[in-house]
Scaffold this active site. Structure first.
Site, PDB file in Angstrom:
ATOM      1  N   ARG A 116       0.830  -1.209   0.000  1.00  0.00           N
ATOM      2  CA  ARG A 116       0.000   0.000   0.000  1.00  0.00           C
ATOM      3  C   ARG A 116       0.854   1.244   0.000  1.00  0.00           C
ATOM      4  O   ARG A 116       1.994   1.217   0.478  1.00  0.00           O
ATOM      5  CB  ARG A 116      -0.956   0.016   1.182  1.00  0.00           C
ATOM      6  CG  ARG A 116      -0.328   0.018   2.574  1.00  0.00           C
ATOM      7  CD  ARG A 116       0.099   1.384   3.072  1.00  0.00           C
ATOM      8  NE  ARG A 116       0.399   1.394   4.497  1.00  0.00           N
ATOM      9  CZ  ARG A 116       1.222   2.245   5.072  1.00  0.00           C
ATOM     10  NH1 ARG A 116       1.903   3.118   4.361  1.00  0.00           N
ATOM     11  NH2 ARG A 116       1.417   2.219   6.373  1.00  0.00           N
ATOM     12  N   GLU A 215      -6.402   7.345   8.018  1.00  0.00           N
ATOM     13  CA  GLU A 215      -5.261   8.107   8.562  1.00  0.00           C
ATOM     14  C   GLU A 215      -4.707   9.096   7.534  1.00  0.00           C
ATOM     15  O   GLU A 215      -4.257  10.181   7.879  1.00  0.00           O
ATOM     16  CB  GLU A 215      -4.175   7.130   9.005  1.00  0.00           C
ATOM     17  CG  GLU A 215      -2.938   7.814   9.526  1.00  0.00           C
ATOM     18  CD  GLU A 215      -1.917   6.825  10.075  1.00  0.00           C
ATOM     19  OE1 GLU A 215      -2.307   5.813  10.662  1.00  0.00           O
ATOM     20  OE2 GLU A 215      -0.727   7.092   9.908  1.00  0.00           O
ATOM     21  N   ARG A 219      -5.370   5.634   0.829  1.00  0.00           N
ATOM     22  CA  ARG A 219      -4.444   4.512   0.954  1.00  0.00           C
ATOM     23  C   ARG A 219      -4.728   3.654  -0.269  1.00  0.00           C
ATOM     24  O   ARG A 219      -5.859   3.142  -0.416  1.00  0.00           O
ATOM     25  CB  ARG A 219      -4.704   3.707   2.231  1.00  0.00           C
ATOM     26  CG  ARG A 219      -4.237   4.405   3.511  1.00  0.00           C
ATOM     27  CD  ARG A 219      -2.714   4.347   3.635  1.00  0.00           C
ATOM     28  NE  ARG A 219      -2.214   5.119   4.747  1.00  0.00           N
ATOM     29  CZ  ARG A 219      -1.894   4.625   5.943  1.00  0.00           C
ATOM     30  NH1 ARG A 219      -2.069   3.351   6.186  1.00  0.00           N
ATOM     31  NH2 ARG A 219      -1.411   5.394   6.879  1.00  0.00           N
ATOM     32  N   CYS A 261       1.394  10.807   9.501  1.00  0.00           N
ATOM     33  CA  CYS A 261       2.330  10.223  10.466  1.00  0.00           C
ATOM     34  C   CYS A 261       3.729  10.233   9.850  1.00  0.00           C
ATOM     35  O   CYS A 261       3.900   9.778   8.706  1.00  0.00           O
ATOM     36  CB  CYS A 261       1.921   8.791  10.797  1.00  0.00           C
ATOM     37  SG  CYS A 261       3.093   7.960  11.887  1.00  0.00           S
ATOM     38  N   THR A 263       6.147   8.336  10.126  1.00  0.00           N
ATOM     39  CA  THR A 263       6.685   7.025   9.736  1.00  0.00           C
ATOM     40  C   THR A 263       6.356   6.707   8.281  1.00  0.00           C
ATOM     41  O   THR A 263       6.992   5.855   7.667  1.00  0.00           O
ATOM     42  CB  THR A 263       6.110   5.874  10.596  1.00  0.00           C
ATOM     43  OG1 THR A 263       4.707   5.800  10.393  1.00  0.00           O
ATOM     44  CG2 THR A 263       6.424   6.057  12.052  1.00  0.00           C
ATOM     45  N   ARG A 270       4.072   0.541   2.424  1.00  0.00           N
ATOM     46  CA  ARG A 270       4.306  -0.621   3.291  1.00  0.00           C
ATOM     47  C   ARG A 270       3.989  -1.854   2.471  1.00  0.00           C
ATOM     48  O   ARG A 270       2.857  -2.051   2.024  1.00  0.00           O
ATOM     49  CB  ARG A 270       3.436  -0.570   4.549  1.00  0.00           C
ATOM     50  CG  ARG A 270       4.001  -1.501   5.651  1.00  0.00           C
ATOM     51  CD  ARG A 270       3.279  -1.314   6.974  1.00  0.00           C
ATOM     52  NE  ARG A 270       2.016  -2.031   7.003  1.00  0.00           N
ATOM     53  CZ  ARG A 270       1.871  -3.307   7.346  1.00  0.00           C
ATOM     54  NH1 ARG A 270       2.926  -4.022   7.715  1.00  0.00           N
ATOM     55  NH2 ARG A 270       0.686  -3.885   7.335  1.00  0.00           N
ATOM     56  N   ARG A 299       4.735  -7.400  12.636  1.00  0.00           N
ATOM     57  CA  ARG A 299       3.455  -7.103  13.296  1.00  0.00           C
ATOM     58  C   ARG A 299       2.648  -8.381  13.414  1.00  0.00           C
ATOM     59  O   ARG A 299       2.951  -9.370  12.762  1.00  0.00           O
ATOM     60  CB  ARG A 299       2.597  -6.141  12.450  1.00  0.00           C
ATOM     61  CG  ARG A 299       3.203  -4.805  12.199  1.00  0.00           C
ATOM     62  CD  ARG A 299       2.258  -3.928  11.378  1.00  0.00           C
ATOM     63  NE  ARG A 299       2.831  -2.586  11.242  1.00  0.00           N
ATOM     64  CZ  ARG A 299       2.246  -1.571  10.639  1.00  0.00           C
ATOM     65  NH1 ARG A 299       1.048  -1.722  10.101  1.00  0.00           N
ATOM     66  NH2 ARG A 299       2.822  -0.400  10.571  1.00  0.00           N
ATOM     67  N   GLU A 304      -1.521  -3.047  12.862  1.00  0.00           N
ATOM     68  CA  GLU A 304      -0.476  -2.576  13.758  1.00  0.00           C
ATOM     69  C   GLU A 304      -0.944  -2.672  15.204  1.00  0.00           C
ATOM     70  O   GLU A 304      -2.135  -2.500  15.479  1.00  0.00           O
ATOM     71  CB  GLU A 304      -0.160  -1.118  13.426  1.00  0.00           C
ATOM     72  CG  GLU A 304       1.120  -0.672  14.065  1.00  0.00           C
ATOM     73  CD  GLU A 304       1.478   0.742  13.660  1.00  0.00           C
ATOM     74  OE1 GLU A 304       0.585   1.486  13.218  1.00  0.00           O
ATOM     75  OE2 GLU A 304       2.652   1.090  13.814  1.00  0.00           O
TER      76      GLU A 304
END
Ligand code: ADP
Ligand code: ILO
Length: 348
Positions: A116, A215, A219, A261, A263, A270, A299, A304
């Site tokens: 993603r 988020e 995505r 975020c 990260t 990811r 994970r 997560e």
């Protein structure tokens, strides 16, 4: 006059990067700063303050947040990604450059592969600061673009507001849809007006999916059963190319794709497999050591902060910024090859 918040003493026992880098000096330097979208330091750190078990603890509201609160964000970004202030990001979504033969052609270990990326629209506040109308407009505009896709990528948009609870739970349980009520997102302001403006687009086979207004505003996801990583990457790259011809995404030469975020900055990618490693799961130090060599994140398979069950893990790339998309997937692929090799040795 805006009231300046007190230094958050709740961070004392936290091992988040926020707690590590928000010294009293940095706090005093940033506590009265605001971005054009009205985002303050108190907003940026609220998730980490309310959730001391956070790994990171901060969220941005716009590209400007990364400048205005640089004294806090820069060390966090450097610690997580190893990307320094003067470093530039680079992109490569060309699947020809990926060397990723299926690490598990017989299907003994890899259950599924998913890649993603996160994307946010240029000039629109991120989910932490967006208002209801802006969020609704994104859902309308992006779903209209996606509904114009043809061939393998053609599909339907499902709004969360109109979805039955049974359908929602089934999509979440089958790993296709985001969960509701994440407490880290809640305290970052990312769940405001829930479920308005949220939804999912997917094709019939659910191999191409787009989450809207979770988020991040988008995505973009490609996934399928088994370990054909190259095919999953190729599908994703095609979808990103198609979307990029219709919308402009927030991007900077230094931080790559801008995300809420830190990260996720950079490639915002990811790439993961759900993988069965029953023998390695009994040797957690060895598993961690391989993960470290190949820059992997481990994970549980329910997202997560979920834990491993029955020796099945979610293994993904950890680095995302300052390296290309091809490198992210190559990290994951090479790490998975090493994990399977060790799992096989332990089974002898
Ligand atoms: P993110 O969306 O940031 O990648 P999450 O860990 O929250 O992270 O995962 C979202 C959903 O995607 C979860 O339901 C998770 O189980 C599912 N998922 C992640 N990787 C895979 C995979 N390789 N195969 C199937 N489902 C996956
Ligand atoms: N804010 C949470 C999650 C950080 C990384 N993950 C995501 C989904 N962005 C934390 O600090 O642990």
């Amino acid at each position: 006059m805006t009231q300046v918040p007190p230094y958050p003493t709740q961070l004392a026992g936290s091992s988040s990067l926020l707690a590590k880098y928000l010294t009293k000096d940095i706090f005093d330097k940033l506590c009265d700063k605001t971005t054009a979208n009205g985002y303050t330091l108190a907003h940026a750190i609220n998730s980490g303050v309310q959730n001391p078990d956070s790994g990171i603890g901060v969220y941005a509201a716009d590209e400007e947040s990364y400048d205005v609160f640089a004294a806090l964000f820069d060390p966090i970004i450097y610690k997580y990604h190893g990307h320094a202030k003067e470093d530039k990001h680079q992109s490569d979504l060309n699947s020809v450059n990926l060397k990723a033969p299926n690490p598990d052609p017989t299907g003994k270990y890899i259950l599924s592969t998913r890649i993603r990326v996160a994307r946010n629209l240029r000039g629109v506040p991120l989910g932490t600061a967006i208002d209801k109308d802006q969020r609704d407009k994104i859902a309308r505009d992006i779903s209209a673009v996606l509904c114009g896709f043809t061939g393998e990528l053609s599909g339907t948009y499902y709004s969360l507001s109109n979805m039955s609870e049974a359908d929602r739970l089934s999509l979440v349980g089958d790993h296709f849809l985001f969960k509701a009520g994440d407490r880290y997102l809640e305290s970052a302001g990312l769940n405001r007006h829930w479920p308005h403006g949220r939804g999912i687009f997917h094709n019939t086979d659910k191999t191409f999916l787009v989450w809207i207004n979770e988020e991040d505003q988008l995505r973009i996801i490609s996934m399928q059963s088994g370990g054909d990583i190259a095919r999953v990457f190729e599908r994703l790259a095609t979808a990103i190319d198609m979307l990029s011809t219709k919308v402009q995404f927030a991007y900077s030469d230094h931080l790559g794709y801008i995300t809420s975020c830190p990260t996720n900055l950079g490639t915002a990618m990811r790439a993961s497999v759900h993988i069965r490693l029953p023998n390695l799961s009994k040797k957690s130090q060895e598993l961690e050591a391989i993960a470290q060599i190949y820059h992997l994140q481990i994970r549980g398979i329910h997202g997560e902060h979920s834990s491993c069950q029955d020796g099945v893990y979610d293994i993904s790339n950890k680095r995302r910024l300052g390296i290309t998309e091809v490198r992210c997937v190559q990290d994951m692929h090479d790490g998975v090859v090493a994990l399977i090799k060790r799992e096989q040795e332990l089974a002898l």
